[in-house]
Write a protein that holds these residues in place. Sequence first.
Motif, PDB file in Angstrom:
ATOM      1  N   ILE A  11       0.871  -1.176   0.000  1.00 57.13           N
ATOM      2  CA  ILE A  11       0.000   0.000   0.000  1.00 57.13           C
ATOM      3  C   ILE A  11       0.908   1.226   0.000  1.00 57.13           C
ATOM      4  N   PRO A  12       0.907   1.998  -1.092  1.00 61.21           N
ATOM      5  CA  PRO A  12       1.890   3.080  -1.224  1.00 61.21           C
ATOM      6  C   PRO A  12       1.790   4.107  -0.088  1.00 61.21           C
ATOM      7  N   PHE A  13       0.570   4.549   0.200  1.00 61.29           N
ATOM      8  CA  PHE A  13       0.366   5.542   1.254  1.00 61.29           C
ATOM      9  C   PHE A  13      -0.567   4.959   2.308  1.00 61.29           C
ATOM     10  N   SER A  14      -0.066   4.815   3.519  1.00 63.03           N
ATOM     11  CA  SER A  14      -0.935   4.356   4.587  1.00 63.03           C
ATOM     12  C   SER A  14      -0.838   5.320   5.765  1.00 63.03           C
ATOM     13  N   ASN A  15      -1.967   5.676   6.316  1.00 67.40           N
ATOM     14  CA  ASN A  15      -1.993   6.530   7.507  1.00 67.40           C
ATOM     15  C   ASN A  15      -2.355   5.733   8.744  1.00 67.40           C
ATOM     16  N   VAL A  16      -2.516   4.424   8.596  1.00 65.66           N
ATOM     17  CA  VAL A  16      -2.957   3.622   9.734  1.00 65.66           C
ATOM     18  C   VAL A  16      -1.955   2.546  10.125  1.00 65.66           C
ATOM     19  N   ASP A  17      -0.800   2.547   9.517  1.00 69.88           N
ATOM     20  CA  ASP A  17       0.217   1.561   9.877  1.00 69.88           C
ATOM     21  C   ASP A  17       1.440   2.259  10.461  1.00 69.88           C
ATOM     22  N   SER A  20       2.510   9.144  10.773  1.00 68.14           N
ATOM     23  CA  SER A  20       2.675   9.897   9.531  1.00 68.14           C
ATOM     24  C   SER A  20       2.279   9.051   8.319  1.00 68.14           C
ATOM     25  N   ASN A  21       2.812   9.401   7.182  1.00 67.85           N
ATOM     26  CA  ASN A  21       2.470   8.685   5.954  1.00 67.85           C
ATOM     27  C   ASN A  21       3.534   7.627   5.678  1.00 67.85           C
ATOM     28  N   TYR A 112       7.232  11.219  -0.439  1.00 66.10           N
ATOM     29  CA  TYR A 112       6.003  11.552   0.286  1.00 66.10           C
ATOM     30  C   TYR A 112       5.867  10.854   1.632  1.00 66.10           C
TER      31      TYR A 112
END
Lengths: 281, 508
Positions: A11-17, A20-21, A112
């Motif tokens: 997942i390229p962008f995760s906010n839940v792992d 931050s990103n 990012y």
Amino acid sequence: MTLTAPVNKIIPFSNVDGPSNRTAIFFQGCPFNCLFCHNPETINMCVNCGVCVRNCPVQALSFDESKKVVWDKQKCVQCDTCIKVCPHTSSPKITWMSVPDVMKEIHRTLPYIAGITTSGGECTQQNEFLIELFTEVQKLGKTCLIDSNGSFDFEADPRVLKVCDGVMLDMKAYPEEWHRHLIGHDREIVLKNLHYLLEHGKLYEVRTIIFPGRDEENEAAVRYVSEVIRDRCFYKIIRYRPFGVREKYLPELGEFTTDEAYALKYVELAKSLGAEKAYII
Amino acid sequence: MSEALNIIKDETLTYNQELIALARLGESTDDTIVYSDEYYAAKAKGALCDLNEGRMPYRPRYICPDYELLFQKGCEFLELEPPKDLLEAVNVLEIFYRHVPSITTFPVYLGSLDTLLEPFVIKEDRAYAKKVLGLFLKQIDKTLTDSFVHANIGPEDSVTGRLLLELTEEMQLAIPNITLKYDPVKTSDDFAMACVKCMLRTAKPSFANHRMFVSEWGERYAIASCYNGLNIGGGGFTLPRMRLYECSLDAKSIDDFFENELPKYIDLQLEYMDKRVKFIVEESTFFKHNFLATEGFVKQENFTGMFGVVGLAECCNNLLGIKDNKKGFGLNEEATSLGIRIMDAIEKRVAEHEAPYCDAYGHRYRLHAQVGIDTDGMDDAPGTRIPIGAEPTILEQLEVNEKFHKYFPTGTGDIFKFEETYLKTPEAILPIIKGSLANGLRYFSGYLENNDVVRVTGYLVKKSEIEKLNKRQQSLNNVTVFGKGAQDGGHALDRRVQKQDDINRSCK
Ligand code: SF4
Ligand code: SF4
């Protein structure tokens, strides 16, 4: 031979792992068998029985020369039929990737993100792979976190922690019987890791799941964890959710998401016991 | 029925909208500006579009007055003195706004509100300043009733900037549009985070790449209307657009497109712009007699023409014979490279054209990625965006945008959706914004998507699971036990529909 690992998804962008990103990498295979697992298809490695190959509606699955099941990502329509019909709680939709393969993906997301998180399945089963991967990622100035169920003996292989910035550890249950029933495994190794990681400054966060109506079990876990960690790491209280859980376990565990107000009581309990960085999601 | 009568009897129009429509009708009775037959043919085909600018431009399309000058010397024509305190300052602005023309009749640029008002705000008690600013915003929302009315803040943190963010969240007003001029050094993370949080709740502010705009315009640039970069004390004369998909329809091959069709339409659009710009400067009275010009709030040489394009994605897909947008521009290397080739060609030809006036820009027009209008349908995606329905990931969306934003000094942008969990983790958004601006993104707008399924932590959500859940969720909504939850969800949804007005930034 190049080192490879079975990757279920990136997942390229995760906010839940983690904070931050982050880019989250999910590996296939897990030694536990939690009843409430949201992704039971990540538990076992494929045994190439071929049931899914026959059932795929778009022929995205086939056998290669060595009779291994291969998945054609381009053809796949993500209907998840293969996952449903697999008698071995596995998935044919995995990609064996080398560290350079994974790094190629991470190079895209690098501008990012704050770092990466490896998850699963259980990523620590790929400890050799993680060591190589983390070494590369840290060279780029990014952080590496491990999301783990605690089945891996961190003390026995200290090389992993050397290149890892922190671990997010599941402490899913506490009472011995309940742990064995829910997780399919004894709790000893998890408890050992909890203390070991904390002492070595590598425990970023502990997670506990709050089940609807399980007052005793919920309280035991929250009490134990809170008294151990105090304010030394984050404590994520997770509401049980029925998404993805195998149908046969739903009657026992619950059809509905744990009520937020109910779960919040446990955040309060954790805080009252000194786990000030407890929060709910 | 005459067209005028149609307008007058149209129940959907407000008084103001009737007035504008009738004025446009009046304009259309004159044919002083004559274009070539080829131009009219291209327009009839839908390859060129004048965005209903009207036949007789009597003012530039977008005007960005120098409000600093207003605060320094006041305004003779409106008999305004330079303001001495906050009340006077907002009063002066409110009066002045009323007299700034534009294509929509409303001012498309309200100024850098934080830098303008900060000297007055810091002299007041915070609560009092907040009250005054709240009334100021309300006045704007209720009298400048058009979502292309645009205020700027930043790049530096300020008390006024913070108050405006607080009020934007508390008051949930649709107007004005707000942009933060983001600079990686001048804008603190703390202020940027305050903007991100506000953005998640109100779909504004958007983030403009300050360094990029400064490199093209100098420090004195404005973000006006939807996302248009223009000079302060200047503006945009006109904004027509090439509808690139339609421009590609007659091409016999890709070579034919580059050799014949594309240059033909570029030249026709330039012809249109030249004639209008000349008319505005030479025939209309705006630059000769309007107080904005005579008192120096705008200077004619600071205006430029905005050369608009839409539908790059569909154009590329058509030229390559790609039927499925999911396999086309933005998601397919060949199509994206063709897009770059097309933009390079447009940029080059427009830069070779000697434009009348536009002195501050070496007599050149500047490109604009037009955001689309409701009548575009599915043929032309805004500017250089990936078409709706092709559903790229945020990463893919950023990578494509970063390749194309550099072409458009007079504006481009894209909208990024974030799921509900970001309300709890807004700090995960800032690195995305920072990274993308550093990578060449010009303009970032974000909003919160009300999604039933959110990934909580450490596990994956499967598409089939989402479908199942959506079904279950629907049936649950009728169950009383979940009444409250469903109601909350319902309200959230209502709010989102409203919000969509301000994120659906079509330039009228
Ligand atoms: S998810 Fe893909 S591979 Fe699995 S059955 Fe469906 S189409 Fe075939
Ligand atoms: S994924 Fe499951 S069904 Fe398919 S071949 Fe492997 S074990 Fe058999």
